[in-house]
Design a protein around this motif. Structure first.
Motif, PDB file in Angstrom:
ATOM      1  N   LEU A   1      -7.923  -3.863   5.423  1.00  0.00           N
ATOM      2  CA  LEU A   1      -6.586  -3.569   5.952  1.00  0.00           C
ATOM      3  C   LEU A   1      -6.242  -4.491   7.111  1.00  0.00           C
ATOM      4  O   LEU A   1      -5.095  -4.955   7.237  1.00  0.00           O
ATOM      5  CB  LEU A   1      -6.504  -2.113   6.385  1.00  0.00           C
ATOM      6  CG  LEU A   1      -5.182  -1.682   7.030  1.00  0.00           C
ATOM      7  CD1 LEU A   1      -4.008  -1.879   6.083  1.00  0.00           C
ATOM      8  CD2 LEU A   1      -5.268  -0.226   7.491  1.00  0.00           C
TER       9      LEU A   1
ATOM     10  N   ASP B   1       1.257   3.409   2.192  1.00  0.00           N
ATOM     11  CA  ASP B   1       1.942   3.627   3.465  1.00  0.00           C
ATOM     12  C   ASP B   1       2.961   2.542   3.775  1.00  0.00           C
ATOM     13  O   ASP B   1       3.558   2.540   4.858  1.00  0.00           O
ATOM     14  CB  ASP B   1       0.930   3.733   4.606  1.00  0.00           C
ATOM     15  CG  ASP B   1       0.178   2.420   4.850  1.00  0.00           C
ATOM     16  OD1 ASP B   1       0.399   1.438   4.111  1.00  0.00           O
ATOM     17  OD2 ASP B   1      -0.645   2.377   5.789  1.00  0.00           O
TER      18      ASP B   1
ATOM     19  N   ASP C   1     -12.044  -0.656   2.935  1.00  0.00           N
ATOM     20  CA  ASP C   1     -10.611  -0.863   2.722  1.00  0.00           C
ATOM     21  C   ASP C   1      -9.817  -0.461   3.957  1.00  0.00           C
ATOM     22  O   ASP C   1      -8.884  -1.166   4.360  1.00  0.00           O
ATOM     23  CB  ASP C   1     -10.148  -0.055   1.515  1.00  0.00           C
ATOM     24  CG  ASP C   1      -8.718  -0.404   1.096  1.00  0.00           C
ATOM     25  OD1 ASP C   1      -8.475  -1.576   0.756  1.00  0.00           O
ATOM     26  OD2 ASP C   1      -7.851   0.484   1.137  1.00  0.00           O
ATOM     27  N   ASN C   2     -10.185   0.645   4.572  1.00  0.00           N
ATOM     28  CA  ASN C   2      -9.458   1.151   5.737  1.00  0.00           C
ATOM     29  C   ASN C   2      -9.622   0.275   6.968  1.00  0.00           C
ATOM     30  O   ASN C   2      -8.733   0.250   7.833  1.00  0.00           O
ATOM     31  CB  ASN C   2      -9.930   2.565   6.095  1.00  0.00           C
ATOM     32  CG  ASN C   2      -9.497   3.601   5.085  1.00  0.00           C
ATOM     33  OD1 ASN C   2      -8.618   3.365   4.267  1.00  0.00           O
ATOM     34  ND2 ASN C   2     -10.133   4.756   5.122  1.00  0.00           N
ATOM     35  N   ASP C   3     -10.739  -0.413   7.058  1.00  0.00           N
ATOM     36  CA  ASP C   3     -11.038  -1.171   8.272  1.00  0.00           C
ATOM     37  C   ASP C   3     -10.896  -2.676   8.052  1.00  0.00           C
ATOM     38  O   ASP C   3      -9.873  -3.261   8.377  1.00  0.00           O
ATOM     39  CB  ASP C   3     -12.439  -0.824   8.771  1.00  0.00           C
ATOM     40  CG  ASP C   3     -12.567   0.639   9.181  1.00  0.00           C
ATOM     41  OD1 ASP C   3     -11.536   1.249   9.512  1.00  0.00           O
ATOM     42  OD2 ASP C   3     -13.682   1.164   9.160  1.00  0.00           O
TER      43      ASP C   3
ATOM     44  N   GLN D   1     -13.833   2.948   0.406  1.00  0.00           N
ATOM     45  CA  GLN D   1     -12.686   3.395   1.194  1.00  0.00           C
ATOM     46  C   GLN D   1     -12.804   2.961   2.641  1.00  0.00           C
ATOM     47  O   GLN D   1     -11.811   2.534   3.261  1.00  0.00           O
ATOM     48  CB  GLN D   1     -12.561   4.909   1.116  1.00  0.00           C
ATOM     49  CG  GLN D   1     -11.264   5.449   1.704  1.00  0.00           C
ATOM     50  CD  GLN D   1     -10.046   5.036   0.901  1.00  0.00           C
ATOM     51  OE1 GLN D   1      -9.904   5.412  -0.253  1.00  0.00           O
ATOM     52  NE2 GLN D   1      -9.171   4.245   1.511  1.00  0.00           N
ATOM     53  N   GLU D   2     -14.007   3.064   3.217  1.00  0.00           N
ATOM     54  CA  GLU D   2     -14.180   2.690   4.618  1.00  0.00           C
ATOM     55  C   GLU D   2     -13.924   1.199   4.822  1.00  0.00           C
ATOM     56  O   GLU D   2     -13.270   0.803   5.799  1.00  0.00           O
ATOM     57  CB  GLU D   2     -15.582   3.055   5.101  1.00  0.00           C
ATOM     58  CG  GLU D   2     -15.786   2.747   6.576  1.00  0.00           C
ATOM     59  CD  GLU D   2     -17.053   3.361   7.136  1.00  0.00           C
ATOM     60  OE1 GLU D   2     -17.581   2.807   8.121  1.00  0.00           O
ATOM     61  OE2 GLU D   2     -17.508   4.386   6.596  1.00  0.00           O
TER      62      GLU D   2
ATOM     63  N   ARG E   1       0.838  -1.187   0.000  1.00  0.00           N
ATOM     64  CA  ARG E   1       0.000   0.000   0.000  1.00  0.00           C
ATOM     65  C   ARG E   1       0.883   1.251   0.000  1.00  0.00           C
ATOM     66  O   ARG E   1       2.097   1.164   0.192  1.00  0.00           O
ATOM     67  CB  ARG E   1      -0.907   0.004   1.240  1.00  0.00           C
ATOM     68  CG  ARG E   1      -1.968  -1.090   1.249  1.00  0.00           C
ATOM     69  CD  ARG E   1      -2.688  -1.141   2.586  1.00  0.00           C
ATOM     70  NE  ARG E   1      -3.795  -2.091   2.553  1.00  0.00           N
ATOM     71  CZ  ARG E   1      -5.044  -1.779   2.236  1.00  0.00           C
ATOM     72  NH1 ARG E   1      -5.339  -0.512   1.932  1.00  0.00           N
ATOM     73  NH2 ARG E   1      -5.992  -2.689   2.209  1.00  0.00           N
TER      74      ARG E   1
END
Length: 297
Positions: free
Chosen positions: A112, A68, A107-109, A104-105, A66
C-alpha cells in the motif's frame, strides 16, 4: 514485460513478485507497442488494465482502485493477483492457515505504501522505500545501462520483500500461539507464554478483551516478566496497573512488598514487574488483580 528506461519501486517490486509466483521469467523492458502486444504478461506499461489478459497498467484516466479508493500501482495489482502464489517461495515454511494473514499484512503495509507513493497521494520522506529503490537509477553522467540498474534494484527489493514477509509470518505464528495460550488459561485475565514473542496483535485483533497481564520468560533466562496490557495499541496506559506499593522496588524490597520470595523488580510506571520463577510471576499477576490497585491506567 514492463517499460524500459527509468524505473520506480512499483515496477521493480512487481517483477520480484512475479519471479517468485511464476518462477524464472524472461523479463523484457521496452516501450515498443508491437512487442508489448505480443507479451504473455505486461505490467506498468501498455495503457491496458485487464487482469484476464494479464495486462496490469495503471496509467489511465479510469485507473484501477482499491476498495477504499486508493489507486493501485503496478505492484499493488500484481500482489493482489500473484502475491498468494509468491508467498511459498518467499517464505518456504509458510502454513496454509497463515498465508492469507501474511498476504494481507504485506498488502496493508509495504504494498500500500508503494501504491500511495507512486500515485502521489502519500507522504514520501527522504528514507521512504520508493525513493531508495529509485536511487538505483543511473545518474545523468553514468554509463550504466538501465536494465543493469533495474536488476540491481530488483535484487535489493527481493531482500526487502523476503524479510517483510518473514516478519509478517513470524507475527502470524505468534498470534496463533498467544490465542492458544489464552484458550488454555486458568484465568482469562492472565495469559502465560512459554517464550517471549509479540502478543499485542493477538490481544487486540483476537478479541482478548479480558486479558490484563501477559507473562513470559526473559530471553536470557533467569527471570519471568508480568506485563500489564495497555488499553489499546501503542498506549502508555494499562488496563490494570501494578500496585502502587510495588513500584520502583527491586529484589528483597520488592519481594517483601509483593509477598513472594524471588522478586526481581517492579517498574516505577507500574506496567511491568518480574520474578525469578514462573510460579511467582503468575502469583504477582494474581495479587495485582486481587488488590485492584491503580485501576485502568
Amino acid at each position: 514485460m514492463t517499460h524500459s528506461g527509468r524505473f520506480h519501486a512499483d515496477d521493480v517490486f512487481a517483477s520480484v513478485v512475479l519471479q517468485a509466483a511464476l518462477g524464472p521469467i524472461d523479463l523484457v523492458r521496452t516501450r515498443d507497442a508491437r512487442i508489448i502486444g505480443e507479451a504473455d504478461l505486461v505490467f506498468d506499461v501498455g495503457g491496458v488494465y485487464d487482469p484476464e489478459a494479464r495486462r496490469y497498467d495503471h496509467h489511465m484516466r479510469d485507473l484501477p482502485r482499491r476498495a477504499d479508493g486508493t489507486p493501485y500501482s503496478s505492484v499493488g495489482l500484481v500482489w493482489r493477483d500473484y502475491g498468494r502464489d509468491a508467498l511459498p517461495q518467499l517464505v518456504p515454511d509458510i502454513e496454509a492457515e497463515t498465508l492469507e494473514t501474511v498476504w494481507q499484512e504485506i498488502d496493508n503495509d509495504l504494498i500500500l505504501s508503494i501504491d500511495q507513493a507512486d500515485n502521489g497521494i502519500g507522504p514520501v520522506s527522504p528514507g521512504h522505500l520508493a525513493l531508495l529503490v529509485e536511487a538505483f537509477n543511473p545518474t545523468w553522467d553514468s554509463t550504466k545501462p538501465y536494465d543493469t540498474a533495474f536488476g540491481e534494484a530488483a535484487e535489493t527489493a527481493r531482500g526487502v520483500l523476503v524479510r517483510a514477509c518473514r516478519q509478517a509470518h513470524a507475527s502470524a505464528r505468534a498470534a496463533v500461539l498467544v490465542l492458544a495460550a489464552a484458550r488454555q488459561a486458568r484465568d482469562p485475565r492472565i495469559v502465560v507464554l512459554d517464550r517471549k514473542l509479540p502478543w499485542e496483535k493477538a490481544v487486540y485483533e483476537g478479541g482478548l478483551d479480558e486479558v490484563l497481564f501477559v507473562i513470559y520468560p526473559g530471553e536470557e533466562g533467569g527471570a519471568w516478566y508480568c506485563r500489564a496490557v495497555p488499553p489499546e495499541p501503542n498506549s502508555f496506559g494499562q488496563r490494570l496497573s501494578l500496585p502502587e506499593t510495588w513500584r520502583g522496588l527491586q529484589d528483597e524490597a520488592f519481594s517483601k512488598a509483593a509477598g513472594i520470595e524471588d522478586g526481581v523488580f517492579c517498574h516505577p510506571s507500574g506496567f511491568i514487574c518480574g520474578a525469578r520463577s514462573r510460579a511467582s510471576t503468575v502469583e504477582l499477576a494474581e495479587r495485582a488483580i486481587a488488590l485492584g490497585a491503580g485501576g485502568a491506567g
